[in-house]
Design an enzyme around this catalytic site. Structure first.
Site, PDB file in Angstrom:
ATOM      1  N   ARG A 153      18.896  68.010  32.238  1.00 54.46           N
ATOM      2  CA  ARG A 153      19.730  67.458  33.305  1.00 54.46           C
ATOM      3  C   ARG A 153      21.155  68.017  33.289  1.00 54.46           C
ATOM      4  O   ARG A 153      22.115  67.333  33.654  1.00 54.46           O
ATOM      5  CB  ARG A 153      19.767  65.921  33.239  1.00 54.46           C
ATOM      6  CG  ARG A 153      18.400  65.254  33.320  1.00 54.46           C
ATOM      7  CD  ARG A 153      17.701  65.501  34.646  1.00 54.46           C
ATOM      8  NE  ARG A 153      16.359  64.936  34.643  1.00 54.46           N
ATOM      9  CZ  ARG A 153      15.252  65.628  34.354  1.00 54.46           C
ATOM     10  NH1 ARG A 153      15.332  66.910  34.060  1.00 54.46           N
ATOM     11  NH2 ARG A 153      14.068  65.055  34.375  1.00 54.46           N
ATOM     12  N   SER A 155      17.155  57.941  38.949  1.00 54.90           N
ATOM     13  CA  SER A 155      17.316  57.429  37.584  1.00 54.90           C
ATOM     14  C   SER A 155      18.795  57.263  37.249  1.00 54.90           C
ATOM     15  O   SER A 155      19.602  58.142  37.544  1.00 54.90           O
ATOM     16  CB  SER A 155      16.677  58.390  36.579  1.00 54.90           C
ATOM     17  OG  SER A 155      15.295  58.494  36.808  1.00 54.90           O
ATOM     18  N   GLU A 168      22.872  59.226  33.736  1.00 54.23           N
ATOM     19  CA  GLU A 168      22.470  60.446  34.443  1.00 54.23           C
ATOM     20  C   GLU A 168      23.214  60.500  35.764  1.00 54.23           C
ATOM     21  O   GLU A 168      23.588  61.564  36.240  1.00 54.23           O
ATOM     22  CB  GLU A 168      20.958  60.431  34.683  1.00 54.23           C
ATOM     23  CG  GLU A 168      20.413  61.695  35.316  1.00 54.23           C
ATOM     24  CD  GLU A 168      18.896  61.722  35.332  1.00 54.23           C
ATOM     25  OE1 GLU A 168      18.331  61.933  36.419  1.00 54.23           O
ATOM     26  OE2 GLU A 168      18.278  61.532  34.270  1.00 54.23           O
TER      27      GLU A 168
END
Length: 301
Positions: free
Chosen positions: A174, A224, A294
């Site tokens: 990520r 998320s 995130e």
């Protein structure tokens, strides 16, 4: 700021709005106003916008479809640039595709599957744009952008455009180079593989069905919220901590998937932020683990 707005409009860079509510441009449907809001017509419009921003020295921020960000209730100062329809081109060259940063990821996965090209099935259900997906190395179902990206065309604040290789993008979980440098991905080249259309379609549908059945798409969400603290999974930890359904104001931890926070209708950024802090504190106390977000928290506090 008025002079900047006049200059942007005179250069016809694209749509230029003042005090635009960012709640209209985020998937959470949350966020205060942007002082100046620009939707460039094309890459040249984006370059001219950045040139004026550099000359004035004002703050700036780029967004795509508004997923994976939490904009504060006070909004964003300076110029907010939305990469949208002006940068949504798509060119297919055999097993290689060149796609603009404003192209929706879900739409891309669907369009490409119909041409018998495999490699983007993992992206079914990812709510962002190509630019945002490259920026954060978006992924799901065991794959991510780093597995298919050949090059990213990046505009730097000084006006230079460079093609960066997969290696130069410094991808990890990520994460990409663009999170540490002020570069804007304007288009990307993906390397795919030729496959059976029906097989690709089935895999794509399976991934879409999984997301529909396990994630809360009936309410506004950003995707998320927390990174998985591997080998653990954020959603499982939050659920084990008894936080499923926990609510602050209009923000609630989803009862379907605990790594999602939903806007039940009138959530403020402050509600979501308070919920994020509560989750982090609870997990730290119960499991001595630090939960990293995130989602990116942006805007004036």
């Amino acid at each position: 700021m008025e002079q900047l707005v006049e200059s942007l409009r005179a250069l016809q860079v694209g749509e230029v709005r003042v005090n635009e509510s960012l709640a209209h441009h985020t998937t959470w449907k949350i966020g205060g106003p942007a002082d100046v809001f620009v939707i460039p017509n094309d890459i040249e419009g984006l370059k001219n916008t950045m040139k004026l921003i550099q000359e004035t020295g004002c703050k700036w921020r780029v967004i795509g479809r508004g997923s994976n960000i939490l904009v504060s209730d006070k909004g964003l100062r300076g110029v907010t640039i939305k990469l949208d329809k002006g940068l949504d081109h798509l060119e297919v060259n055999g097993e290689s595709i060149t796609v603009g940063a404003g192209f929706p990821v879900v739409k891309l996965a669907t369009v490409i599957s119909r041409q018998g090209l495999a490699g983007l099935e993992f992206a079914a259900g990812i709510p962002g744009s190509v630019g945002g997906a490259v920026f954060m190395n978006a992924g799901a179902h065991g794959s991510d952008i780093s597995q298919i990206l050949t090059k990213a065309h990046v505009l730097f604040p000084d006006g230079t455009l460079r093609w960066l290789t997969n290696e130069e993008m410094a991808f990890s979980y990520r994460t990409s180079l663009l999170q540490k440098n002020d570069g804007i991905c304007v288009e990307a080249i993906f390397s795919l593989t030729r496959g059976d259309k029906e097989d690709i379609k089935k895999k794509l549908q399976k991934n879409k069905d999984y997301r529909r059945d396990t994630q809360p798409w009936n309410h506004p969400t950003c995707g998320s919220v927390f990174r998985n603290p591997l080998p653990e999974y954020a959603g499982q930890l939050i659920e084990k901590a008894g936080l499923k359904g926990y609510q602050i104001g209009g923000a609630q931890i989803s009862t379907m998937h605990a790594n999602f926070i939903v806007n039940t209708g009138d959530a403020k950024a402050a509600d979501v932020l308070a919920l994020i802090h509560h989750v982090k504190d609870t997990i730290q106390k119960q499991y001595q683990m630090n939960m990293e977000t995130e989602v990116e928290l942006i805007g004036e506090r």
